[in-house]
Design a protein around this motif. Structure first.
Motif, PDB file in Angstrom:
ATOM      1  N   GLY A 267      -1.711   4.139  -4.380  1.00 23.74           N
ATOM      2  CA  GLY A 267       0.142   4.636  -4.602  1.00 23.74           C
ATOM      3  C   GLY A 267       0.025   5.801  -4.860  1.00 23.74           C
ATOM      4  O   GLY A 267      -0.947   6.900  -4.354  1.00 23.74           O
ATOM      5  N   ALA A 268       1.429   6.452  -5.603  1.00 25.11           N
ATOM      6  CA  ALA A 268       0.702   7.622  -6.174  1.00 25.11           C
ATOM      7  C   ALA A 268      -0.498   8.056  -6.504  1.00 25.11           C
ATOM      8  O   ALA A 268       0.056   9.497  -7.154  1.00 25.11           O
ATOM      9  N   GLU A 269      -0.930   7.499  -7.210  1.00 25.52           N
ATOM     10  CA  GLU A 269      -1.987   7.458  -8.254  1.00 25.52           C
ATOM     11  C   GLU A 269      -3.115   8.206  -6.862  1.00 25.52           C
ATOM     12  O   GLU A 269      -4.401   8.777  -7.151  1.00 25.52           O
TER      13      GLU A 269
ATOM     14  N   PRO B 102      -3.209  12.311  -5.082  1.00 24.13           N
ATOM     15  CA  PRO B 102      -2.208  11.877  -4.732  1.00 24.13           C
ATOM     16  C   PRO B 102      -1.675  13.143  -4.072  1.00 24.13           C
ATOM     17  O   PRO B 102      -2.476  14.886  -4.561  1.00 24.13           O
TER      18      PRO B 102
ATOM     19  N   ARG C 212       2.239  14.521  -3.314  1.00 21.71           N
ATOM     20  CA  ARG C 212       3.506  14.207  -3.768  1.00 21.71           C
ATOM     21  C   ARG C 212       4.317  14.435  -2.756  1.00 21.71           C
ATOM     22  O   ARG C 212       4.602  15.147  -2.049  1.00 21.71           O
TER      23      ARG C 212
ATOM     24  N   VAL D 202      10.772   9.186  -1.502  1.00 21.13           N
ATOM     25  CA  VAL D 202      10.070   7.561  -2.269  1.00 21.13           C
ATOM     26  C   VAL D 202      11.553   6.946  -1.744  1.00 21.13           C
ATOM     27  O   VAL D 202      12.531   6.071  -2.467  1.00 21.13           O
TER      28      VAL D 202
ATOM     29  N   CYS E  65       2.730   1.972   4.733  1.00 15.07           N
ATOM     30  CA  CYS E  65       2.258   3.108   3.883  1.00 15.07           C
ATOM     31  C   CYS E  65       0.340   3.240   4.148  1.00 15.07           C
ATOM     32  O   CYS E  65      -0.033   4.015   4.272  1.00 15.07           O
TER      33      CYS E  65
ATOM     34  N   ASN F 105      -4.269  10.227   3.044  1.00 13.03           N
ATOM     35  CA  ASN F 105      -2.827   9.730   1.807  1.00 13.03           C
ATOM     36  C   ASN F 105      -1.442  10.991   2.019  1.00 13.03           C
ATOM     37  O   ASN F 105      -1.197  10.503   1.408  1.00 13.03           O
TER      38      ASN F 105
ATOM     39  N   ALA G 159       1.743   9.192   2.597  1.00 12.20           N
ATOM     40  CA  ALA G 159       2.987  10.440   1.919  1.00 12.20           C
ATOM     41  C   ALA G 159       4.547  10.763   2.812  1.00 12.20           C
ATOM     42  O   ALA G 159       5.567  10.613   1.835  1.00 12.20           O
TER      43      ALA G 159
END
Length: 315
Positions: free
Chosen positions: A222-224, A239, A241, A245, A251, A277, A281
Protein backbone atom coordinates in the motif's frame (compact mmCIF):
# COMPACT_ATOMS: atom_id res chain seq x y z
CA UNK A 1 4.44 -3.20 -31.64
CA UNK A 2 4.34 -4.08 -27.93
CA UNK A 3 4.69 -7.76 -27.08
CA UNK A 4 1.39 -9.57 -26.32
CA UNK A 5 0.61 -10.40 -22.70
CA UNK A 6 -1.95 -13.08 -21.84
CA UNK A 7 -4.07 -11.81 -18.96
CA UNK A 8 -5.87 -14.81 -17.45
CA UNK A 9 -8.51 -14.03 -14.87
CA UNK A 10 -12.04 -12.88 -14.24
CA UNK A 11 -14.17 -10.31 -16.01
CA UNK A 12 -17.10 -9.05 -13.99
CA UNK A 13 -19.67 -6.35 -13.43
CA UNK A 14 -19.64 -4.61 -10.05
CA UNK A 15 -22.89 -3.00 -8.92
CA UNK A 16 -22.36 -0.64 -5.98
CA UNK A 17 -25.36 0.79 -4.13
CA UNK A 18 -25.10 3.33 -1.31
CA UNK A 19 -27.44 3.18 1.68
CA UNK A 20 -27.67 6.64 3.22
CA UNK A 21 -27.85 5.28 6.73
CA UNK A 22 -26.12 2.77 8.98
CA UNK A 23 -26.65 -0.97 8.92
CA UNK A 24 -26.22 -1.19 12.69
CA UNK A 25 -29.38 0.88 13.17
CA UNK A 26 -31.47 -1.63 11.21
CA UNK A 27 -29.92 -5.01 11.95
CA UNK A 28 -30.99 -6.03 15.46
CA UNK A 29 -28.58 -8.46 17.17
CA UNK A 30 -31.38 -10.31 18.97
CA UNK A 31 -33.19 -10.87 15.64
CA UNK A 32 -30.22 -11.98 13.55
CA UNK A 33 -31.56 -15.56 13.44
CA UNK A 34 -34.53 -14.41 11.35
CA UNK A 35 -32.99 -11.54 9.42
CA UNK A 36 -35.24 -9.74 6.95
CA UNK A 37 -34.18 -6.20 6.12
CA UNK A 38 -34.50 -3.84 3.18
CA UNK A 39 -32.37 -0.80 2.40
CA UNK A 40 -33.30 2.12 0.16
CA UNK A 41 -30.28 2.94 -2.02
CA UNK A 42 -30.85 6.17 -3.99
CA UNK A 43 -27.28 6.11 -5.32
CA UNK A 44 -26.08 3.22 -7.47
CA UNK A 45 -23.44 2.68 -10.11
CA UNK A 46 -22.37 -0.22 -12.29
CA UNK A 47 -18.66 -0.65 -12.95
CA UNK A 48 -16.58 -2.80 -15.27
CA UNK A 49 -14.36 -5.05 -13.16
CA UNK A 50 -12.73 -8.42 -12.73
CA UNK A 51 -8.97 -8.92 -12.49
CA UNK A 52 -8.40 -9.72 -16.17
CA UNK A 53 -10.44 -6.72 -17.26
CA UNK A 54 -8.72 -4.38 -14.82
CA UNK A 55 -5.19 -5.52 -15.65
CA UNK A 56 -5.87 -5.36 -19.39
CA UNK A 57 -7.29 -1.83 -19.05
CA UNK A 58 -4.21 -0.55 -17.21
CA UNK A 59 -1.80 -2.34 -19.52
CA UNK A 60 -3.47 -0.69 -22.50
CA UNK A 61 -3.08 2.74 -20.86
CA UNK A 62 0.66 2.11 -20.85
CA UNK A 63 0.72 1.15 -24.52
CA UNK A 64 0.86 -2.58 -23.93
CA UNK A 65 -0.87 -5.33 -25.89
CA UNK A 66 -3.04 -7.22 -23.39
CA UNK A 67 -4.98 -10.30 -24.48
CA UNK A 68 -7.51 -11.07 -21.74
CA UNK A 69 -8.33 -14.75 -21.27
CA UNK A 70 -11.71 -14.84 -19.56
CA UNK A 71 -15.22 -16.28 -19.72
CA UNK A 72 -18.29 -14.05 -19.78
CA UNK A 73 -22.03 -14.53 -20.09
CA UNK A 74 -24.55 -13.54 -22.71
CA UNK A 75 -25.02 -10.19 -20.95
CA UNK A 76 -21.44 -9.08 -21.69
CA UNK A 77 -22.18 -7.06 -24.81
CA UNK A 78 -21.32 -3.73 -23.16
CA UNK A 79 -18.07 -5.12 -21.79
CA UNK A 80 -17.02 -6.65 -25.11
CA UNK A 81 -17.89 -3.39 -26.83
CA UNK A 82 -15.75 -1.51 -24.34
CA UNK A 83 -12.77 -3.76 -25.06
CA UNK A 84 -13.20 -3.08 -28.76
CA UNK A 85 -13.39 0.69 -28.21
CA UNK A 86 -10.19 0.54 -26.17
CA UNK A 87 -8.43 -1.50 -28.85
CA UNK A 88 -8.01 -4.53 -26.60
CA UNK A 89 -7.85 -7.93 -28.31
CA UNK A 90 -10.93 -9.85 -27.11
CA UNK A 91 -10.27 -12.97 -29.21
CA UNK A 92 -9.67 -15.06 -26.07
CA UNK A 93 -12.75 -13.85 -24.20
CA UNK A 94 -15.21 -16.73 -24.43
CA UNK A 95 -18.98 -16.21 -24.16
CA UNK A 96 -20.65 -19.06 -22.27
CA UNK A 97 -24.26 -19.58 -23.46
CA UNK A 98 -27.11 -19.39 -20.95
CA UNK A 99 -25.01 -17.76 -18.24
CA UNK A 100 -24.51 -14.32 -16.76
CA UNK A 101 -21.13 -12.63 -16.53
CA UNK A 102 -19.69 -12.82 -13.00
CA UNK A 103 -21.30 -10.11 -10.90
CA UNK A 104 -20.63 -8.57 -7.52
CA UNK A 105 -23.44 -6.73 -5.76
CA UNK A 106 -22.22 -4.41 -3.01
CA UNK A 107 -24.33 -2.31 -0.66
CA UNK A 108 -22.35 0.10 1.49
CA UNK A 109 -23.51 2.36 4.33
CA UNK A 110 -22.33 5.70 5.68
CA UNK A 111 -19.72 3.97 7.88
CA UNK A 112 -18.27 2.19 4.80
CA UNK A 113 -19.56 -1.16 6.01
CA UNK A 114 -20.43 -3.47 3.13
CA UNK A 115 -22.86 -6.29 2.42
CA UNK A 116 -21.71 -8.18 -0.66
CA UNK A 117 -23.15 -10.96 -2.80
CA UNK A 118 -21.07 -12.56 -5.58
CA UNK A 119 -22.44 -14.59 -8.48
CA UNK A 120 -19.63 -16.40 -10.38
CA UNK A 121 -21.74 -17.16 -13.45
CA UNK A 122 -19.62 -17.73 -16.54
CA UNK A 123 -16.43 -17.55 -14.46
CA UNK A 124 -17.15 -21.10 -13.30
CA UNK A 125 -16.39 -22.24 -16.87
CA UNK A 126 -12.91 -20.65 -16.99
CA UNK A 127 -11.14 -23.99 -17.50
CA UNK A 128 -13.00 -24.43 -20.80
CA UNK A 129 -11.28 -21.37 -22.28
CA UNK A 130 -8.20 -22.88 -23.93
CA UNK A 131 -5.46 -20.32 -24.60
CA UNK A 132 -3.27 -22.80 -26.49
CA UNK A 133 -1.82 -21.36 -29.66
CA UNK A 134 -1.84 -17.72 -28.56
CA UNK A 135 1.71 -16.31 -28.62
CA UNK A 136 2.84 -14.11 -25.75
CA UNK A 137 6.03 -12.87 -24.15
CA UNK A 138 4.56 -12.95 -20.61
CA UNK A 139 1.32 -13.97 -18.96
CA UNK A 140 -0.39 -13.61 -15.61
CA UNK A 141 -2.72 -16.06 -13.88
CA UNK A 142 -4.93 -13.78 -11.82
CA UNK A 143 -7.93 -14.64 -9.60
CA UNK A 144 -10.57 -16.72 -11.36
CA UNK A 145 -12.26 -20.07 -10.78
CA UNK A 146 -9.68 -22.36 -9.16
CA UNK A 147 -9.95 -25.01 -11.87
CA UNK A 148 -9.51 -22.32 -14.51
CA UNK A 149 -6.41 -20.93 -12.83
CA UNK A 150 -4.76 -24.34 -12.82
CA UNK A 151 -5.84 -25.05 -16.41
CA UNK A 152 -4.34 -21.76 -17.59
CA UNK A 153 -1.13 -22.37 -15.63
CA UNK A 154 -0.67 -25.85 -17.09
CA UNK A 155 -1.29 -24.64 -20.65
CA UNK A 156 1.13 -21.74 -20.22
CA UNK A 157 3.79 -24.05 -18.83
CA UNK A 158 3.30 -26.47 -21.73
CA UNK A 159 3.66 -23.57 -24.19
CA UNK A 160 6.81 -22.29 -22.49
CA UNK A 161 5.25 -18.90 -21.70
CA UNK A 162 6.48 -17.49 -18.36
CA UNK A 163 3.73 -16.31 -16.05
CA UNK A 164 3.13 -14.44 -12.83
CA UNK A 165 0.87 -16.07 -10.25
CA UNK A 166 -1.42 -13.48 -8.63
CA UNK A 167 -3.25 -15.06 -5.68
CA UNK A 168 -5.50 -12.13 -4.73
CA UNK A 169 -9.15 -12.85 -3.97
CA UNK A 170 -8.63 -16.53 -4.83
CA UNK A 171 -6.75 -16.93 -1.53
CA UNK A 172 -9.53 -18.87 0.27
CA UNK A 173 -9.52 -21.49 -2.52
CA UNK A 174 -5.84 -22.48 -2.23
CA UNK A 175 -4.45 -24.71 0.50
CA UNK A 176 -0.75 -25.39 0.99
CA UNK A 177 -0.60 -28.19 -1.57
CA UNK A 178 -2.40 -26.04 -4.14
CA UNK A 179 0.03 -23.17 -3.60
CA UNK A 180 3.06 -25.41 -3.95
CA UNK A 181 1.64 -26.90 -7.15
CA UNK A 182 1.01 -23.47 -8.67
CA UNK A 183 4.37 -22.03 -7.62
CA UNK A 184 6.15 -25.00 -9.22
CA UNK A 185 4.80 -23.79 -12.58
CA UNK A 186 5.00 -20.01 -12.10
CA UNK A 187 7.96 -17.76 -12.87
CA UNK A 188 7.00 -15.12 -10.28
CA UNK A 189 4.52 -14.43 -7.48
CA UNK A 190 2.65 -11.21 -6.67
CA UNK A 191 0.71 -10.75 -3.42
CA UNK A 192 -0.14 -8.07 -0.88
CA UNK A 193 1.35 -8.19 2.60
CA UNK A 194 -1.62 -10.01 4.13
CA UNK A 195 -1.66 -12.65 1.38
CA UNK A 196 2.09 -13.10 1.85
CA UNK A 197 1.58 -14.01 5.51
CA UNK A 198 -1.16 -16.49 4.58
CA UNK A 199 1.08 -18.14 1.97
CA UNK A 200 3.88 -18.46 4.52
CA UNK A 201 1.50 -20.09 6.99
CA UNK A 202 0.00 -22.50 4.45
CA UNK A 203 3.26 -23.56 2.78
CA UNK A 204 5.43 -23.51 5.90
CA UNK A 205 8.02 -21.45 4.02
CA UNK A 206 9.03 -17.82 4.28
CA UNK A 207 8.64 -15.49 1.31
CA UNK A 208 12.42 -15.36 1.04
CA UNK A 209 12.56 -19.17 0.85
CA UNK A 210 9.82 -19.27 -1.79
CA UNK A 211 11.66 -16.64 -3.82
CA UNK A 212 14.62 -18.98 -4.06
CA UNK A 213 12.80 -21.12 -6.65
CA UNK A 214 11.27 -18.18 -8.56
CA UNK A 215 12.57 -15.30 -10.64
CA UNK A 216 10.87 -12.85 -8.32
CA UNK A 217 8.34 -12.33 -5.56
CA UNK A 218 6.59 -8.97 -5.21
CA UNK A 219 4.77 -8.05 -1.99
CA UNK A 220 2.78 -4.83 -2.25
CA UNK A 221 2.40 -2.79 0.94
CA UNK A 222 0.00 0.00 0.00
CA UNK A 223 1.24 3.43 1.00
CA UNK A 224 4.53 1.87 2.13
CA UNK A 225 5.49 0.80 -1.39
CA UNK A 226 6.52 -2.78 -2.09
CA UNK A 227 9.10 -5.41 -1.25
CA UNK A 228 10.80 -7.32 -4.04
CA UNK A 229 12.83 -10.51 -3.85
CA UNK A 230 14.84 -11.01 -7.05
CA UNK A 231 18.35 -12.10 -8.03
CA UNK A 232 18.92 -13.46 -4.55
CA UNK A 233 18.32 -10.07 -2.90
CA UNK A 234 15.49 -8.26 -1.15
CA UNK A 235 14.76 -4.78 -2.49
CA UNK A 236 12.62 -2.12 -0.82
CA UNK A 237 10.66 -0.34 -3.57
CA UNK A 238 9.90 3.11 -2.23
CA UNK A 239 6.28 4.30 -2.53
CA UNK A 240 4.79 6.92 -4.82
CA UNK A 241 2.64 9.59 -3.21
CA UNK A 242 -0.87 9.58 -4.66
CA UNK A 243 -2.61 12.83 -5.53
CA UNK A 244 -5.60 11.64 -3.51
CA UNK A 245 -6.78 8.50 -1.74
CA UNK A 246 -10.28 7.85 -3.06
CA UNK A 247 -10.83 4.14 -3.71
CA UNK A 248 -8.39 1.21 -3.42
CA UNK A 249 -10.51 -1.05 -5.64
CA UNK A 250 -8.33 -2.35 -8.47
CA UNK A 251 -5.04 -0.92 -7.19
CA UNK A 252 -3.43 -4.34 -7.11
CA UNK A 253 -4.50 -4.97 -10.70
CA UNK A 254 -3.04 -1.61 -11.78
CA UNK A 255 0.23 -2.57 -10.09
CA UNK A 256 0.32 -5.93 -11.94
CA UNK A 257 -0.15 -4.09 -15.24
CA UNK A 258 2.82 -1.83 -14.55
CA UNK A 259 4.93 -4.82 -13.61
CA UNK A 260 4.02 -6.67 -16.81
CA UNK A 261 4.63 -3.64 -19.02
CA UNK A 262 8.08 -3.18 -17.53
CA UNK A 263 8.99 -6.82 -18.06
CA UNK A 264 7.81 -6.83 -21.68
CA UNK A 265 9.83 -3.65 -22.25
CA UNK A 266 13.01 -5.42 -21.15
CA UNK A 267 13.25 -3.70 -17.75
CA UNK A 268 14.58 -5.44 -14.66
CA UNK A 269 12.30 -6.38 -11.78
CA UNK A 270 13.17 -3.30 -9.71
CA UNK A 271 12.16 -0.77 -12.38
CA UNK A 272 9.14 -2.85 -13.37
CA UNK A 273 7.96 -2.86 -9.76
CA UNK A 274 8.49 0.90 -9.59
CA UNK A 275 6.18 1.34 -12.57
CA UNK A 276 3.68 -0.86 -10.74
CA UNK A 277 3.80 1.54 -7.79
CA UNK A 278 3.13 4.48 -10.12
CA UNK A 279 0.09 2.76 -11.64
CA UNK A 280 -1.30 1.90 -8.21
CA UNK A 281 -0.90 5.51 -7.06
CA UNK A 282 -2.74 6.76 -10.15
CA UNK A 283 -5.60 4.30 -9.71
CA UNK A 284 -6.25 5.00 -6.03
CA UNK A 285 -7.06 8.63 -6.82
CA UNK A 286 -10.10 7.57 -8.89
CA UNK A 287 -13.32 5.81 -7.92
CA UNK A 288 -13.85 2.44 -9.60
CA UNK A 289 -11.31 0.08 -11.13
CA UNK A 290 -11.40 1.37 -14.72
CA UNK A 291 -12.35 5.05 -14.57
CA UNK A 292 -8.90 6.66 -14.38
CA UNK A 293 -7.76 8.01 -17.74
CA UNK A 294 -4.18 9.31 -17.43
CA UNK A 295 -2.32 10.02 -20.64
CA UNK A 296 0.78 7.99 -21.33
CA UNK A 297 2.77 11.21 -21.04
CA UNK A 298 1.41 11.91 -17.56
CA UNK A 299 2.25 8.36 -16.43
CA UNK A 300 5.78 8.79 -17.77
CA UNK A 301 6.09 12.15 -16.02
CA UNK A 302 5.03 10.66 -12.69
CA UNK A 303 7.52 7.82 -13.15
CA UNK A 304 10.27 10.33 -13.94
CA UNK A 305 9.52 12.46 -10.88
CA UNK A 306 9.36 9.47 -8.55
CA UNK A 307 12.19 7.31 -9.86
CA UNK A 308 14.09 9.21 -12.57
CA UNK A 309 12.95 6.90 -15.37
CA UNK A 310 10.60 7.45 -18.32
CA UNK A 311 8.42 5.11 -20.34
CA UNK A 312 9.95 3.90 -23.61
CA UNK A 313 8.67 5.56 -26.79
CA UNK A 314 5.22 4.33 -27.85
CA UNK A 315 5.34 1.54 -30.42
Amino acid sequence: MAAPVLVCGSMAFDTIAVFEGRFKEHILPDRIHSLSVSFLTPSMRKEFGGCAGNIAYNLKLLGGQPVPVATVGEDAGDYLGRLGTLGIDASRVKVIPNTFTAQCFITTDLDDNQITAFHPGAMSHAAENDLTGTPAQWAIVAPDAKEGMFAHAERLQAAGIPFIFDLGQAMPLFDGADLRRMLAMARALTVNDYEASVIEQRTGKSIAELAGSLQAVVVTRGAEGASLWADGKEHAIEPVRADAVVDPTGCGDAHRAGLLYGLTSGWDWVDSCRLGNVMGAIKIASRGAQNHQPSRESISGMLQRAYGRSLPPAA
